[in-house]
Structures are given as C-alpha cells and as structure tokens.
Design a protein around this motif. Sequence first.
Motif, PDB file in Angstrom:
ATOM      1  N   PRO A  98     -22.746  10.281 -58.173  1.00  0.00           N
ATOM      2  CA  PRO A  98     -24.133  10.691 -57.945  1.00  0.00           C
ATOM      3  C   PRO A  98     -24.949   9.472 -57.490  1.00  0.00           C
ATOM      4  O   PRO A  98     -24.552   8.327 -57.722  1.00  0.00           O
ATOM      5  N   ALA A  99     -26.085   9.715 -56.877  1.00  0.00           N
ATOM      6  CA  ALA A  99     -26.956   8.621 -56.440  1.00  0.00           C
ATOM      7  C   ALA A  99     -27.566   7.892 -57.626  1.00  0.00           C
ATOM      8  O   ALA A  99     -27.720   6.673 -57.617  1.00  0.00           O
ATOM      9  N   VAL A 142     -28.469  12.939 -60.287  1.00  0.00           N
ATOM     10  CA  VAL A 142     -28.938  13.487 -59.017  1.00  0.00           C
ATOM     11  C   VAL A 142     -27.911  13.207 -57.934  1.00  0.00           C
ATOM     12  O   VAL A 142     -27.446  12.082 -57.773  1.00  0.00           O
ATOM     13  N   VAL A 143     -27.581  14.272 -57.203  1.00  0.00           N
ATOM     14  CA  VAL A 143     -26.750  14.164 -56.008  1.00  0.00           C
ATOM     15  C   VAL A 143     -27.677  14.432 -54.827  1.00  0.00           C
ATOM     16  O   VAL A 143     -28.320  15.483 -54.759  1.00  0.00           O
ATOM     17  N   LEU A 144     -27.783  13.457 -53.935  1.00  0.00           N
ATOM     18  CA  LEU A 144     -28.646  13.607 -52.764  1.00  0.00           C
ATOM     19  C   LEU A 144     -28.056  14.618 -51.786  1.00  0.00           C
ATOM     20  O   LEU A 144     -26.838  14.848 -51.772  1.00  0.00           O
ATOM     21  N   ASN A 145     -28.915  15.212 -50.968  1.00  0.00           N
ATOM     22  CA  ASN A 145     -28.485  16.239 -50.021  1.00  0.00           C
ATOM     23  C   ASN A 145     -27.341  15.772 -49.124  1.00  0.00           C
ATOM     24  O   ASN A 145     -26.420  16.540 -48.840  1.00  0.00           O
ATOM     25  N   GLU A 146     -27.396  14.515 -48.693  1.00  0.00           N
ATOM     26  CA  GLU A 146     -26.338  14.040 -47.782  1.00  0.00           C
ATOM     27  C   GLU A 146     -24.975  13.921 -48.464  1.00  0.00           C
ATOM     28  O   GLU A 146     -23.959  13.780 -47.798  1.00  0.00           O
ATOM     29  N   ASP A 147     -24.946  13.985 -49.794  1.00  0.00           N
ATOM     30  CA  ASP A 147     -23.687  13.918 -50.545  1.00  0.00           C
ATOM     31  C   ASP A 147     -23.333  15.232 -51.232  1.00  0.00           C
ATOM     32  O   ASP A 147     -22.432  15.284 -52.064  1.00  0.00           O
ATOM     33  N   GLU A 148     -24.016  16.321 -50.879  1.00  0.00           N
ATOM     34  CA  GLU A 148     -23.850  17.577 -51.610  1.00  0.00           C
ATOM     35  C   GLU A 148     -22.416  18.106 -51.602  1.00  0.00           C
ATOM     36  O   GLU A 148     -22.040  18.888 -52.465  1.00  0.00           O
ATOM     37  N   GLN A 149     -21.585  17.662 -50.661  1.00  0.00           N
ATOM     38  CA  GLN A 149     -20.196  18.119 -50.609  1.00  0.00           C
ATOM     39  C   GLN A 149     -19.389  17.670 -51.826  1.00  0.00           C
ATOM     40  O   GLN A 149     -18.331  18.235 -52.093  1.00  0.00           O
ATOM     41  N   GLY A 204     -32.525  16.442 -53.056  1.00  0.00           N
ATOM     42  CA  GLY A 204     -31.268  16.413 -53.784  1.00  0.00           C
ATOM     43  C   GLY A 204     -31.208  17.467 -54.869  1.00  0.00           C
ATOM     44  O   GLY A 204     -32.122  18.274 -55.033  1.00  0.00           O
ATOM     45  N   THR A 205     -30.103  17.435 -55.612  1.00  0.00           N
ATOM     46  CA  THR A 205     -29.838  18.392 -56.675  1.00  0.00           C
ATOM     47  C   THR A 205     -29.773  17.673 -58.010  1.00  0.00           C
ATOM     48  O   THR A 205     -29.058  16.678 -58.145  1.00  0.00           O
ATOM     49  N   LEU A 206     -30.521  18.192 -58.985  1.00  0.00           N
ATOM     50  CA  LEU A 206     -30.488  17.667 -60.348  1.00  0.00           C
ATOM     51  C   LEU A 206     -29.481  18.475 -61.143  1.00  0.00           C
ATOM     52  O   LEU A 206     -29.509  19.710 -61.131  1.00  0.00           O
TER      53      LEU A 206
END
Length: 165
Positions: free
Chosen positions: A93-94, A75-82, A51-53
């Motif tokens: 965010p997660a 944190v936004v997880l990779n599957e929610d990066e959109q 994911g992205t911090l």
Amino acid sequence: MELYNRLPEITGCEVIFNKMTMSPSPSREHQLILIKLSALLFQFLEAQQTGTLLSAPFDVYFDPEQSVVQPDLFVVLNEDEQIIKKNGVHGKPALIIEIISTNRSYDTKRKRALYEKAGVKEYFMIDPENKNTTLLTLNPAGVYEQTYEAIGELRSAILSCSIIF
C-alpha cells in the motif's frame, strides 16, 4: 505463508518474515481512534477520488518478505488498484497506519522493519493513550526517517492532507 493460508479466516494472527504472531485484542482507545480515522479518511478519499481505504482484518501480502499482515488502516492509490484482490492486497500500500497495540515493539520494531523492507512510503504509528502520531517516511536509500510527530493529527504528503482526530 502456506501455514497461514490453511488457518481459519477468523484466526487473529500475522506472519512477519515467515514467523507467526498472534494479534492481541485492541483496547477501547484503539478502536475509537480507528473508527474516527476510518470515517475521516474515507470521506477524504471519496471526495478526492485518489485511492481506496482498507482496514483489518483484510490481509496484506508481502510475498518477497514471506509476510502477511492486517494493518489497522491502509491506502492503495488508484494507480496501484490492481494489487487489491478478493482475498487481500498483494503488494505494498502507499501508506499504512498502525494504532500501537499493547505489544509496542511489535508495531514499532517488527512491523516497521517489514514495511521499510517492503518499501511502504509512509508508515504512521499512533499511540492510543495520547494520540501521539509519528510518521516514518521512506528516504531515497529505502530507509525510514521520522519526518513528523504531532498529537491528534495525521499529515500525509502522499495524500496531500492533514486530518485532525
């Protein structure tokens, strides 16, 4: 939200349930925890590629709740990066980490209510004075339950990690 979008970019405020609040300046302890956690979480997420911090002052828009906030860390997880856009995150965010400000009820009550209603799965609150870390986890009914408390340690089930700070 329209009013918020017309403010200059450097304005330190947030909108929760369509009510604007000015954000107090963070304390020294707050900033030191923020810097340390940022470094540790960034390294973890880079290694795991999960994911992205992101951090304040990047906006998180919760449109159905008429809210836009700037969490300390999230944190936004990779599957929610959109949901990550140029001007902010549009969606939940997660996990969110707030280092409690001098206005304690703002983080422990108002933001808690917003994050719970928006469906943020993990909400960490850290007391900058003693590093007491409380984790609230969304249960199947969509209500936060305190599932963890410790000093100087962040444990996330979503990220499958334990970080000592």
